[in-house]
Design an enzyme around this catalytic site. Structure first.
Site, mmCIF file in Angstrom:
data_model
loop_
_atom_site.group_PDB
_atom_site.id
_atom_site.type_symbol
_atom_site.label_atom_id
_atom_site.label_comp_id
_atom_site.label_asym_id
_atom_site.label_seq_id
_atom_site.Cartn_x
_atom_site.Cartn_y
_atom_site.Cartn_z
ATOM 1 N N LYS A 175 -13.555 9.428 8.816
ATOM 2 C CA LYS A 175 -12.858 8.426 9.980
ATOM 3 C C LYS A 175 -11.381 8.640 9.518
ATOM 4 O O LYS A 175 -10.902 8.037 9.091
ATOM 5 C CB LYS A 175 -12.659 7.127 9.193
ATOM 6 C CG LYS A 175 -12.370 5.719 10.578
ATOM 7 C CD LYS A 175 -11.714 4.881 9.310
ATOM 8 C CE LYS A 175 -10.825 4.500 8.609
ATOM 9 N NZ LYS A 175 -9.616 4.753 10.073
ATOM 10 N N GLU A 251 -5.131 11.295 -2.547
ATOM 11 C CA GLU A 251 -4.265 12.050 -2.681
ATOM 12 C C GLU A 251 -3.008 10.560 -1.901
ATOM 13 O O GLU A 251 -3.563 10.432 -0.373
ATOM 14 C CB GLU A 251 -3.864 13.047 -1.422
ATOM 15 C CG GLU A 251 -4.686 14.293 -1.966
ATOM 16 C CD GLU A 251 -4.259 14.912 -3.027
ATOM 17 O OE1 GLU A 251 -3.100 14.512 -3.268
ATOM 18 O OE2 GLU A 251 -4.517 15.810 -3.559
ATOM 19 N N CYS A 285 3.946 12.877 2.676
ATOM 20 C CA CYS A 285 3.893 12.016 1.256
ATOM 21 C C CYS A 285 5.168 12.489 0.415
ATOM 22 O O CYS A 285 5.626 12.616 -1.273
ATOM 23 C CB CYS A 285 2.359 11.874 0.720
ATOM 24 S SG CYS A 285 2.051 13.678 0.762
ATOM 25 N N GLU A 380 8.424 3.708 -1.158
ATOM 26 C CA GLU A 380 8.184 4.792 -0.755
ATOM 27 C C GLU A 380 8.517 4.175 0.876
ATOM 28 O O GLU A 380 7.706 3.369 1.313
ATOM 29 C CB GLU A 380 6.472 5.218 -0.658
ATOM 30 C CG GLU A 380 6.569 6.583 0.497
ATOM 31 C CD GLU A 380 4.886 7.604 0.435
ATOM 32 O OE1 GLU A 380 3.893 6.529 0.443
ATOM 33 O OE2 GLU A 380 4.380 8.816 0.233
#
Ligand code: ADP
Ligand code: MG
Length: 476
Positions: A175, A251, A285, A380
């Site tokens: 997905k 992750e 990331c 982040e």
């Protein structure tokens, strides 16, 4: 308007209800494709197809050498269609086209090849000397792998899941992110064209919470769940999978430091830390979003980063001159704006950068003067924003760099070899780059400490995740 459909059991499928949603080109802010909107029903059909392909199809019993041949063919087709896959990523999420058709698509093909070769050459331990028994181990495909991927590098993320999952003989339900669905469908079609049997690679499009993503993550019909995305979504997904004891590979986010010591080569350290901060508009990331510069070179580093920031061409991602396209979505643009708006009140100064009015473009942005507790130093941002902070001693910078809830990546720049080793030991991150940034080797472990994730990707680590290890004891 282009159309993007699910791939289930080897065929392109619409949703049972006929429902669709749009994917938006973030540069024009216009929808460019209409996408089948999957839900529980499509997820169930895809899992059933993947289960049948695993249990009954040729894939499950295929000798590893044949499987590997198919994966090399898949990699060849990925290389053939790299320009088209790059175009899809650019239209979906604004990644500069030149970026995608160059190094990173070639890297994607090698991801398929290297996992395939690892599986082909792998051996498994035997345990001799146990009296009248022959004891050995083997690694068997885990079964149906659910893969949920984010929008920041759509092809790379899909391939990073497909490569090891397929190499070890699993079947997959992927997905992709609802913001960037196009490349996943194309990849599934390429796998079929390569000769990978129907039902081995399935793609279901749709949203996450309360939708296709959640139906997939909470299904008792999957054997593994592999995810890349935000820490919040990773935690939510991990809890869904835990109900059925489905092993997860997560992750998640990062807040990488780039440490520049006074003894570093500025010609290397400054452009590398600019790249770490700004590449893919900071939507990585592993982005190096915190620069720590040692006091004697602090001013030089700030000046250099500002110069770099101003030199990056921001604009139309289809234009080969462009190094930074727009942020991927309006939501992401608003989020980055939110961070920028808070900076003055938090005591920070924006030396260059900021949003370009009338779109979702953000210029590379350099910020100074923030205290370590400021939100822009802790969360982040996922935008081309770097915060620069001075430091004096090694101990001080280690403490600053490790003072984060994340721990995915870190880089440091120094000419002192002893210091390089000490930093490599002391930085609490899954990958530490010294005098470089962003280099990956698919054999080496990749993953995060703390809230950056659970588990590791990379040859042996991928084998451990995507297989079941079995011991066989034969009595003489
Ligand atoms: P972003 O990078 O925009 O924060 P997310 O981390 O929220 O994206 O999403 C990454 C992927 O996870 C996407 O494919 C998204 O649809 C999916 N997702 C997000 N939340 C959930 C959830 N609660 N359950 C299942 N899938 C989810
Ligand atoms: Mg889009």
């Amino acid at each position: 308007m282009e159309r993007i459909r699910h791939v289930i059991d080897g065929g392109l499928k619409d949703s049972a209800t006929g429902a669709t949603f749009m994917t938006t080109n973030p540069y024009t802010r216009e929808p460019w494709a209409e996408v089948a909107l999957g839900g529980e029903r499509e997820v169930r059909a895809a899992i059933d197809a993947a289960r049948r392909a695993f249990d009954e199809g040729p894939w499950g019993r295929m000798p590893v050498a044949e499987r590997v041949t198919l994966l090399h063919r898949f990699a060849d087709l990925l290389e053939r269609d790299a320009p088209e896959l790059s175009r899809m990523d650019t239209l979906d999420m604004g990644k500069p086209y030149g970026d995608g058709s160059g190094a990173d698509v070639a890297g994607n093909a090698s991801h398929l090849r290297e996992h395939a070769e690892h599986a082909r050459l792998a051996t498994a331990p035997t345990f001799p000397g146990n009296g009248r028994h022959h004891i050995f181990s083997q690694y068997e495909a885990a079964g149906v792998v659910a893969a949920i991927t984010p929008w920041n590098l759509p092809v790379l993320m899909a391939v990073s899941k497909l490569g090891p999952a397929l190499a070890w003989g699993n079947t997959v339900v992927l997905k992709p992110a609802e913001q960037s669905p196009a490349a996943a469908t194309r990849l599934a079609l390429l796998a079929l064209e390569a000769g990978v049997p129907p039902g081995v690679v399935n793609v279901v499009h749709g949203f996450g919470p309360g939708a296709a993503g959640e139906a997939l993550a909470s299904s008792p019909g999957i054997d593994r769940l592999t995810f890349t995305g935000s820490t919040a979504a990773g935690a939510a997904i991990g809890m869904l999978a835990a109900r059925h004891l489905v092993p997860v590979l997560l992750e998640c986010g990062g807040k990488g430091p780039s440490i520049i010591f006074a003894d570093a080569d500025p010609e290397l350290a400054i452009p590398m830390s600019a790249m770490a901060a700004f590449a893919n508009s900071g939507q990585l990331c592993v982005a190096g979003s915190r620069v720590y510069a040692q006091r004697p070179v602090y001013e030089e580093v700030v000046r250099g980063l500002v110069e770099q920031a101003r030199a990056w061409v921001v604009g139309d991602p289809m234009d080969p001159a462009t190094r930074l396209g727009p942020l991927a979505t309006g939501e992401q643009f608003a989020r980055v704006q939110g961070f920028l708006e808070e900076i003055p009140a938090a005591g920070g100064t924006i030396l260059t950068g900021g949003a370009i009015p009338g779109g979702w473009l953000v210029r590379p942005t350099v910020v100074t003067g923030l205290a370590p507790g400021a939100r822009a130093c802790r969360e982040e941002i996922f935008g081309p924003v770097v915060v620069v902070t001075p430091f004096d001693t090694d101990d001080e910078v280690v403490a600053l760099a490790n003072d984060t809830e994340f721990g995915l990546s870190a880089s440091c720049f120094t000419r002192d070899r002893g210091r390089a080793h000490e930093m490599a030991d002391r930085l609490r991150a899954g990958i530490v780059w010294v005098n470089t940034f962003g280099v990956r080797d698919w054999r080496a472990p990749f993953g995060g400490y703390r809230r950056s994730g659970v588990g590791r990707e990379g040859a042996e680590h991928s084998r451990a995740f995507y297989t079941e290890a079995k011991t066989v004891v034969l009595g003489y």
